[in-house]
Design a protein around this motif. Structure first.
Motif, short mmCIF file in Angstrom:
data_model
loop_
_atom_site.label_atom_id
_atom_site.label_comp_id
_atom_site.label_asym_id
_atom_site.label_seq_id
_atom_site.Cartn_x
_atom_site.Cartn_y
_atom_site.Cartn_z
N CYS A 1 45.05 37.84 29.12
CA CYS A 1 45.98 38.26 28.08
C CYS A 1 47.40 37.76 28.09
O CYS A 1 48.12 37.81 27.05
CB CYS A 1 45.91 39.81 28.13
N PHE A 2 47.86 37.93 29.34
CA PHE A 2 49.26 37.25 29.66
C PHE A 2 49.47 35.93 29.19
O PHE A 2 50.38 35.59 28.83
CB PHE A 2 49.81 37.79 31.05
N ALA A 3 48.49 35.14 29.55
CA ALA A 3 48.61 33.67 29.49
C ALA A 3 48.50 33.51 27.98
O ALA A 3 48.96 32.50 27.49
CB ALA A 3 47.71 32.82 30.36
N LEU A 4 47.75 34.20 27.10
CA LEU A 4 47.45 33.72 25.79
C LEU A 4 48.15 35.00 25.07
O LEU A 4 47.10 35.71 24.64
CB LEU A 4 46.04 33.62 25.44
N PRO A 5 49.37 34.92 24.84
CA PRO A 5 49.99 36.29 24.26
C PRO A 5 49.86 36.56 22.87
O PRO A 5 50.90 36.41 22.02
CB PRO A 5 51.39 35.97 24.50
N LEU B 1 40.05 50.61 40.21
CA LEU B 1 41.34 50.12 40.03
C LEU B 1 42.16 50.76 41.24
O LEU B 1 42.14 51.91 41.59
CB LEU B 1 41.90 50.78 38.77
N THR B 2 42.83 49.79 41.96
CA THR B 2 43.72 50.18 42.99
C THR B 2 45.03 50.57 42.40
O THR B 2 45.25 50.14 41.11
CB THR B 2 43.86 48.83 43.91
N PRO B 3 45.73 51.30 42.89
CA PRO B 3 47.21 51.36 42.27
C PRO B 3 47.79 50.43 41.63
O PRO B 3 48.38 50.33 40.81
CB PRO B 3 48.00 52.33 43.50
N TRP B 4 47.69 49.34 42.59
CA TRP B 4 48.58 48.13 42.15
C TRP B 4 47.86 47.47 40.64
O TRP B 4 48.66 47.21 39.84
CB TRP B 4 48.30 46.95 43.15
N LEU B 5 46.63 47.56 40.67
CA LEU B 5 45.84 46.96 39.42
C LEU B 5 46.09 47.96 38.45
O LEU B 5 46.34 47.50 37.19
CB LEU B 5 44.50 46.81 39.78
N ALA B 6 46.10 49.25 38.41
CA ALA B 6 46.44 50.26 37.36
C ALA B 6 47.81 50.15 37.02
O ALA B 6 47.90 50.11 35.70
CB ALA B 6 46.26 51.63 38.02
N ALA B 7 48.66 49.78 37.94
CA ALA B 7 50.17 49.41 37.59
C ALA B 7 50.16 48.38 36.54
O ALA B 7 50.82 48.35 35.59
CB ALA B 7 51.02 49.53 38.76
N TYR B 8 49.60 47.27 36.81
CA TYR B 8 49.46 46.05 35.93
C TYR B 8 48.64 46.30 34.42
O TYR B 8 49.23 45.85 33.65
CB TYR B 8 48.69 44.83 36.81
N GLY C 1 48.73 49.32 33.15
CA GLY C 1 49.56 50.05 32.38
C GLY C 1 50.72 49.02 31.74
O GLY C 1 51.24 49.29 30.78
N PHE C 2 51.41 48.12 32.75
CA PHE C 2 52.33 47.40 32.03
C PHE C 2 51.90 46.48 30.97
O PHE C 2 52.68 46.49 29.89
CB PHE C 2 52.87 46.39 33.37
N ALA C 3 50.81 46.16 31.02
CA ALA C 3 50.15 45.19 29.91
C ALA C 3 49.95 45.99 28.87
O ALA C 3 50.35 45.60 27.88
CB ALA C 3 48.84 44.40 30.52
#
Length: 135
Positions: free
Chosen positions: A63-67, A114-121, A123-125
């Motif tokens: 998703c980030f690579a193909l915006p 989801l680890t907290p790290w992946l959940a944060a990513y 959410g950011f996305a």
């Protein structure tokens, strides 16, 4: 910047998927192709389905690579079956095969994906797509 972030996420997920797959091959019973040992360390100490977790990370990287809005199509196509298969696998197979040990493991490791790290990513996305930053 979105292309770089997408590449980093996809690469990170691909490496982790490879490591998990290698471990799976080493513990699988050769004849029946079934797992005979409940894994509770390494990646499995943080989430119950690390392979699925990394598929979600891989999809997020795409998703980030193909915006574009069209990037949500493969993301959705990967996310929905991944989540459903993990839920079905737990109820149909893992709880039956490992019984009380698996129920105890579920209490020790409450996060399915989801680890907290992946959940944060994630959410950011979601926020980036929702506000049009990525589009």
């Amino acid at each position: 910047i979105h292309l770089s972030l997408g590449f980093v996420l996809v690469t990170h997920a691909a490496v982790r998927i490879s490591l998990i797959y290698q471990r799976h091959r080493s513990i699988r019973e050769r004849r029946s192709n079934k797992y005979t040992t409940l894994q509770t360390d390494g990646f499995y100490a943080r989430v119950r389905h690390p392979m699925a977790s990394n598929r979600l990370l891989f999809a997020l990287g795409l998703c980030f690579a193909l915006p574009t809005v069209w990037a949500l199509v493969p993301f959705t196509a990967l996310v929905i079956p991944t989540i459903l298969s993990g839920i079905i696998e737990e109820h149909r197979e893992l709880e039956k095969r490992f019984g009380a040990r698996y129920r105890e493991y579920k209490q020790q490791v409450p996060r399915r994906y989801l680890t907290p790290w992946l959940a944060a990513y994630l959410g950011f996305a979601a926020a980036a797509f929702g506000t049009g930053i990525i589009l």
